[in-house]
Design an enzyme around this catalytic site. Structure first.
Site, mmCIF file in Angstrom:
data_model
loop_
_atom_site.group_PDB
_atom_site.id
_atom_site.type_symbol
_atom_site.label_atom_id
_atom_site.label_comp_id
_atom_site.label_asym_id
_atom_site.label_seq_id
_atom_site.Cartn_x
_atom_site.Cartn_y
_atom_site.Cartn_z
ATOM 1 N N GLU A 161 -4.248 4.442 1.966
ATOM 2 C CA GLU A 161 -4.770 3.334 2.763
ATOM 3 C C GLU A 161 -5.027 3.926 4.141
ATOM 4 O O GLU A 161 -4.098 4.426 4.786
ATOM 5 C CB GLU A 161 -3.778 2.184 2.871
ATOM 6 C CG GLU A 161 -4.364 1.035 3.702
ATOM 7 C CD GLU A 161 -3.320 0.035 4.175
ATOM 8 O OE1 GLU A 161 -3.716 -1.107 4.485
ATOM 9 O OE2 GLU A 161 -2.137 0.389 4.264
ATOM 10 N N ASP A 179 0.832 4.152 2.475
ATOM 11 C CA ASP A 179 0.476 3.008 3.297
ATOM 12 C C ASP A 179 0.011 3.439 4.693
ATOM 13 O O ASP A 179 0.648 4.273 5.339
ATOM 14 C CB ASP A 179 1.697 2.091 3.426
ATOM 15 C CG ASP A 179 1.445 0.902 4.327
ATOM 16 O OD1 ASP A 179 0.642 0.042 3.946
ATOM 17 O OD2 ASP A 179 2.052 0.848 5.422
#
Length: 618
Positions: free
Chosen positions: A304, A268
């Protein structure tokens, strides 16, 4: 099948003779005591300082199932930061877990190659009414029938309270007890593998959650004031003491891959992992995984990364990823959303001047922004050149937890656009070479929202609720404080309950039509496109714009076949140029299906997409 256990320098490890070794890095502590919480009472044992901030104890007084905690300098008790399970949440004691006790059976599984990936993101707590690992197993056959090959699980690391998206994890090695026990998660992975499904786990290495993390009390070296993130002081991965910090996160990655058998990880917001060292932690982590579990089975690492750093996605001469397999492609989503809905607030504004160009570029070259200035980011350059990367280095989607849940009312895309526009965008998403991703319930247009929810302590809860509503004050629709107060309270249990997928509604006729639409396209992808995709070559794609209404993009697949589509993404008919490229091509899919006569007359109706395959030898 051999037991799966990640050997780590910290935490509680059950040894072969039945003893348990406890190890903690606490460089700011003078004394560490281990508290064993037996049914007959507590037992306190002083741990030995072994140097460099480490404390250790080996004892036969603990066994699998024993609850334990650490007492810091005779004061506060804290859970193990490497706890494998927290049966009483983040502030309670940890539990000794023996990974070797789980029976993985004899099912042989080496993963699946990346070019077969069709991803499905789900949140364990809202994917089913029960919201558990066990209940999720009951829906795996639905995913197989849909055409999914990879389940993307949102973070499960132990978070405070009864519910959370997962990005506020405090104890990164412990699956949250609200979802079940560690063996329940392992059983979910095992059952997915038995059905041919890969399972990826979302992990958060850029910050710890705001409640339940005690590292600052005895290991403040985990954090640094030299870098700052949206969550405060950054994780220290490049300063004094960072060797132990880096090992903590790298072992966490190996732990999920080895001990739980996950097929990959989604990291993330890595743009918030600030690291001035060489190699940086992202590179070291990827290289360690490739040299470890990645040597024996298919392991896929997904980023990401708002920075659009193409360097992490490079391939070797044979097309194998050197570090990271792919990145979630924000650019594709942002511009596709803008085209489908007309929304131009926030980061969508970056794409408003040339939306068709940005969509075509993101499909053909990966990133839409490859070093150009971003007005949303105050003119800062964003991204790196990506045209030399293959299309499978980018995961595309129309909806995710972020893009639904970060809306004030958690609206799904089908409530924001027309069915015609949505079908056109889905026809592009699901048949383009880049691996597509669907968000849970998207395949049948679930009516349930996906809202932001959490369950913090009272003071923090008030702050989060007010902060959440204040975030929207800059939008004209929420300028009125009374309107902002209508935004659902993240800490209200009803907010969480509203997000649970209503599977019964999926049987409604309209929902079944949408489900059939997704299945048809994914079956076409599996049959006609995936076999031609393995190690697809980079740099073969091209695109042209068809005025201000449409675009055409094409790719050369690994057998020399050219895959191409033309699309009219407007409300008016589009007259096509002379279709010389389509001579000898085979029509693969037409959306809507009744657009055939118009296409034969060299026209595309509003919101239509025509996919073709052509043997370039013709």
């Amino acid at each position: 099948m051999p037991a799966r256990q990640q050997t780590m320098p910290f935490g509680a490890a059950v040894e072969r003779d039945g003893a348990v070794r406890f190890r903690l890095w606490a460089p700011a502590a003078r004394q560490i005591e281990l508290c064993l919480k037996h049914p007959a009472g507590e037992r306190w044992l002083e741990m030995q300082a072994t140097g460099a901030g480490w404390f250790e104890l080996r004892t036969t007084e603990a066994h699998p199932g024993t609850l334990y905690s650490y007492r810091i300098d005779g004061g506060i008790e804290v859970p193990d930061p490497a706890s494998r399970f927290q049966p009483h949440d983040v502030h309670g004691p940890s539990e000794v877990i023996d990974p070797a006790a789980f029976d993985w059976g004899t099912h042989a599984w080496a993963g699946r190659p990346w070019h077969e990936a069709v991803c499905y993101e789900l949140h364990i707590g809202t994917f089913t009414p029960a919201g558990t690992f066990g209940a999720a197993i009951e829906r795996l056959d639905h995913l197989v029938a849909l055409g999914i090959t990879a389940v993307q699980v949102m973070p499960v690391a132990d978070f405070p309270g009864r519910c959370n998206w997962g990005y506020d994890g405090a104890l990164l090695f412990a699956p949250d007890a609200s979802y079940g026990r560690p063996d329940d998660l392992k059983r979910l992975v095992l059952e997915a593998h038995r059905r041919g499904l890969m399972v990826f786990l979302d992990v958060v290495y850029n910050h710890f959650g705001p409640e339940g993390n005690y590292l600052h009390l005895y290991a403040p070296q985990f954090f640094t004031g030299r870098h700052h993130t949206p969550w405060g002081a950054a994780i220290n991965v490049d300063g004094p003491g960072s060797r132990e910090v880096r090992a903590f996160f790298i072992h966490n990655a190996l732990y999920w891959l080895n001990e739980y058998g996950f097929d990959g990880l989604r990291l993330d917001a890595v743009h918030a992992i600030l690291d001035d060292s060489h190699p940086d932690i992202l590179t070291e982590l990827a290289e360690t995984v490739r040299a470890g579990p990645g040597r024996h089975r298919h392991i896929h690492l997904i980023l990401e990364n708002d920075s659009n750093a193409a360097a992490y996605l490079t391939r070797d001469d044979s097309g194998v990823p050197r570090c990271y397999t792919a990145q979630w492609n924000d650019d594709f989503h942002h511009v596709a959303h803008l085209i489908a809905t007309g929304e131009r607030d926030g980061y969508y504004a970056d794409y408003a001047d040339r939306p068709l160009y940005y969509l075509a570029r993101s499909l053909a070259e990966g990133f839409a922004f490859q070093g150009e200035p971003s007005a949303f980011r105050h003119g800062e350059p964003r991204g790196e050149p990506s045209a030399a990367l293959p299309p499978d280095a980018f995961v595309n989607w129309l909806q995710t937890h972020d893009q639904v849940g970060n809306r004030a009312f958690g609206e799904r895309l089908h409530t924001l656009t027309s069915p015609e526009a949505l079908k056109a965008m889905l026809a592009i998403l699901l048949l383009a070479p880049s691996p597509p991703l669907l968000f849970m319930g998207e395949e049948w247009m679930a009516q349930t929202p996906f809202l932001f929810f959490c369950d913090f302590g009272e003071e923090l809860a008030r702050s989060v609720t007010e902060g959440r509503r204040q975030e929207f004050a800059k939008f004209a629709a929420f300028a009125d404080p009374a309107v902002r107060r209508s935004i659902p309270d993240p800490n209200d249990p009803e907010t969480f309950a509203r997000c649970k997928i209503d599977w019964a509604s999926s049987r409604e006729p309209r929902q079944q039509e949408w489900l059939a639409f997704h299945r048809k396209l994914l079956e076409l992808r599996r049959r006609e496109i995936v076999p031609r995709m393995e190690r697809i070559r980079a740099g073969t794609a091209d695109f042209i714009l068809l005025g201000d209404q449409g675009l055409s993009v094409s790719w050369v697949l690994n057998d020399g076949t050219r895959l191409m589509f033309g699309a009219n993404l407007s409300d008016t008919e589009l007259r096509l140029p002379e279709p010389s490229r389509l001579v000898g091509a085979t029509l693969l899919h037409l959306e809507p299906p009744d657009a055939g006569p118009a296409l034969n007359a060299n026209r595309l109706p509003p919101w239509s997409v025509a996919w073709h395959l052509k043997d370039e030898g013709q």
